[in-house]
Design a protein around this motif. Structure first.
Motif, short mmCIF file in Angstrom:
data_model
loop_
_atom_site.label_atom_id
_atom_site.label_comp_id
_atom_site.label_asym_id
_atom_site.label_seq_id
_atom_site.Cartn_x
_atom_site.Cartn_y
_atom_site.Cartn_z
N TYR A 21 -28.45 -11.70 5.57
CA TYR A 21 -27.05 -12.13 5.61
C TYR A 21 -26.47 -12.18 4.19
N THR A 22 -27.23 -12.75 3.25
CA THR A 22 -26.75 -12.88 1.88
C THR A 22 -26.56 -11.53 1.22
N ILE A 23 -27.54 -10.64 1.37
CA ILE A 23 -27.44 -9.31 0.77
C ILE A 23 -26.29 -8.52 1.39
N GLY A 24 -26.19 -8.57 2.73
CA GLY A 24 -25.10 -7.87 3.41
C GLY A 24 -23.74 -8.38 3.00
N ALA A 25 -23.60 -9.70 2.90
CA ALA A 25 -22.32 -10.29 2.50
C ALA A 25 -21.98 -9.93 1.06
N PHE A 26 -22.99 -9.92 0.19
CA PHE A 26 -22.75 -9.57 -1.21
C PHE A 26 -22.29 -8.12 -1.33
N LEU A 27 -22.91 -7.21 -0.58
CA LEU A 27 -22.49 -5.81 -0.60
C LEU A 27 -21.07 -5.66 -0.07
N GLN A 28 -20.72 -6.44 0.95
CA GLN A 28 -19.35 -6.43 1.46
C GLN A 28 -18.37 -6.88 0.40
N LEU A 29 -18.74 -7.92 -0.35
CA LEU A 29 -17.87 -8.41 -1.41
C LEU A 29 -17.67 -7.35 -2.49
N VAL A 30 -18.74 -6.66 -2.87
CA VAL A 30 -18.64 -5.61 -3.88
C VAL A 30 -17.73 -4.48 -3.40
N LEU A 31 -17.91 -4.04 -2.16
CA LEU A 31 -17.10 -2.96 -1.61
C LEU A 31 -15.65 -3.39 -1.45
N PHE A 32 -15.44 -4.65 -1.01
CA PHE A 32 -14.10 -5.17 -0.85
C PHE A 32 -13.38 -5.24 -2.20
N ALA A 33 -14.10 -5.66 -3.23
CA ALA A 33 -13.52 -5.74 -4.57
C ALA A 33 -13.17 -4.35 -5.09
N ALA A 34 -14.06 -3.38 -4.84
CA ALA A 34 -13.79 -2.01 -5.29
C ALA A 34 -12.56 -1.44 -4.57
N LEU A 35 -12.46 -1.70 -3.26
CA LEU A 35 -11.31 -1.22 -2.51
C LEU A 35 -10.03 -1.87 -3.00
N LEU A 36 -10.09 -3.17 -3.27
CA LEU A 36 -8.91 -3.89 -3.76
C LEU A 36 -8.45 -3.33 -5.09
N SER A 37 -9.40 -2.98 -5.94
CA SER A 37 -9.06 -2.49 -7.27
C SER A 37 -8.47 -1.08 -7.25
N MET A 38 -8.84 -0.29 -6.24
CA MET A 38 -8.42 1.11 -6.21
C MET A 38 -7.13 1.35 -5.46
N THR A 39 -6.70 0.37 -4.63
CA THR A 39 -5.47 0.58 -3.86
C THR A 39 -4.24 0.36 -4.73
N ILE A 40 -3.14 0.95 -4.29
CA ILE A 40 -1.89 0.81 -5.04
C ILE A 40 -1.36 -0.60 -4.93
N VAL A 41 -1.42 -1.17 -3.72
CA VAL A 41 -0.92 -2.52 -3.51
C VAL A 41 -1.84 -3.55 -4.14
N GLY A 42 -3.14 -3.32 -4.00
CA GLY A 42 -4.12 -4.25 -4.53
C GLY A 42 -4.21 -4.18 -6.05
N SER A 43 -4.89 -5.13 -6.59
CA SER A 43 -5.06 -5.18 -8.04
C SER A 43 -6.32 -5.97 -8.35
N ALA A 44 -7.02 -5.54 -9.41
CA ALA A 44 -8.22 -6.27 -9.83
C ALA A 44 -7.87 -7.69 -10.23
N LEU A 45 -6.60 -7.94 -10.57
CA LEU A 45 -6.19 -9.29 -10.95
C LEU A 45 -6.29 -10.26 -9.77
N LEU A 46 -6.29 -9.73 -8.55
CA LEU A 46 -6.39 -10.59 -7.37
C LEU A 46 -7.83 -10.94 -7.04
N LEU A 47 -8.78 -10.32 -7.73
CA LEU A 47 -10.19 -10.49 -7.39
C LEU A 47 -10.67 -11.93 -7.44
N PRO A 48 -10.30 -12.76 -8.45
CA PRO A 48 -10.83 -14.14 -8.49
C PRO A 48 -10.53 -14.93 -7.22
N GLY A 49 -9.28 -14.89 -6.76
CA GLY A 49 -8.94 -15.63 -5.55
C GLY A 49 -9.62 -15.08 -4.32
N VAL A 50 -9.66 -13.76 -4.21
CA VAL A 50 -10.31 -13.13 -3.06
C VAL A 50 -11.80 -13.47 -3.04
#
Length: 229
Positions: free
Chosen positions: A168-197
């Motif tokens: 569960y921990t490893i799977g959730a951590f990988l999800q967080l990494v992928l979610f952060a990468a997706l957030l950073s690469m989208t036009i609407v998203g921004s790496a600046l939102l990563l701390p709250g997310v």
């Protein structure tokens, strides 16, 4: 316990319902951290990250927890108060993790200088070991914020939670990494939102791991008594 898929769905729902608060918390963190990291010399930037990053992360985690629990009060006041309250805990925790980062960087620097298979093997082992240490501490800050544990106790309990829920921990951590990468690469998203997310995700991740743990009873942490002989 939440499944990893359910965890992502719950986090997305929280972000949708409280996007303004999440953006505000993220901006608080970014406004404090980015100037020091970007404009200070690298030696001072590292010291700044260790001295300020830890307390700020505790403050963001407390603000997110207050948001999720719908507590009264403004995000900025909760954030600032928690940053001050957990200042020394934050510095200690950041320094602990920073020490392992230094070990990894030193190991790979040694391999770059020597170029031997032995140095490469050492660097790989040190990276794996440091990664496992970081993984074992994913639950530490929510345990301090939500359950009121002292930092050393929270770090120990975090290890126990990882050992009880490794997949569960490893799977959730990988999800967080992928979610952060997706957030950073989208036009609407921004790496600046990563701390709250990330704070929302880790909070929900901890709730999921603790929901069926024998360490928790009716939402309260069980104080385990030493067995008598």
């Amino acid at each position: 316990m939440f499944s990893v898929t359910a965890l992502l769905r719950i986090t997305a729902k929280d972000l949708y319902q409280s996007i303004v608060s999440v953006v505000a918390i993220s901006l608080f963190v970014s406004m404090i951290m980015l100037p020091g990291i970007l404009f200070l010399p690298w030696q001072l930037a590292i010291a700044f990250a260790l001295l300020v990053g830890g307390p700020v992360w505790f403050g963001a985690s407390k603000a997110v927890e207050a948001m999720l629990q719908e507590e009264k009060g403004t995000n900025i006041l909760t954030f600032l108060k928690a940053t001050k309250t957990h200042c020394f805990q934050g510095i200690a925790f950041a320094s602990f993790l920073g020490g392992f980062v230094l070990i990894v960087v030193s190991s790979w620097w040694l391999w770059a200088v020597e170029g031997t298979w032995f140095a490469f093997a050492i660097a790989c082992f040190q990276t794996y070991f440091a990664g496992m240490v970081a993984l074992s501490q994913l639950y530490t800050v929510p345990l301090v914020i939500k359950y009121g544990l002292k930092l050393p106790k929270a770090m120990f309990v975090s290890i126990k939670v990882l050992l009880a829920n490794p997949l569960y921990t490893i799977g959730a951590f990988l999800q967080l990494v992928l979610f952060a990468a997706l957030l950073s690469m989208t036009i609407v998203g921004s790496a600046l939102l990563l701390p709250g997310v990330a704070a929302v995700f880790v909070s929900r991740m901890t709730s999921g791991a603790m929901s069926r743990s024998d360490l928790v009873d009716n939402g309260d942490l069980v104080q385990q008594q030493p067995s008598s002989h």
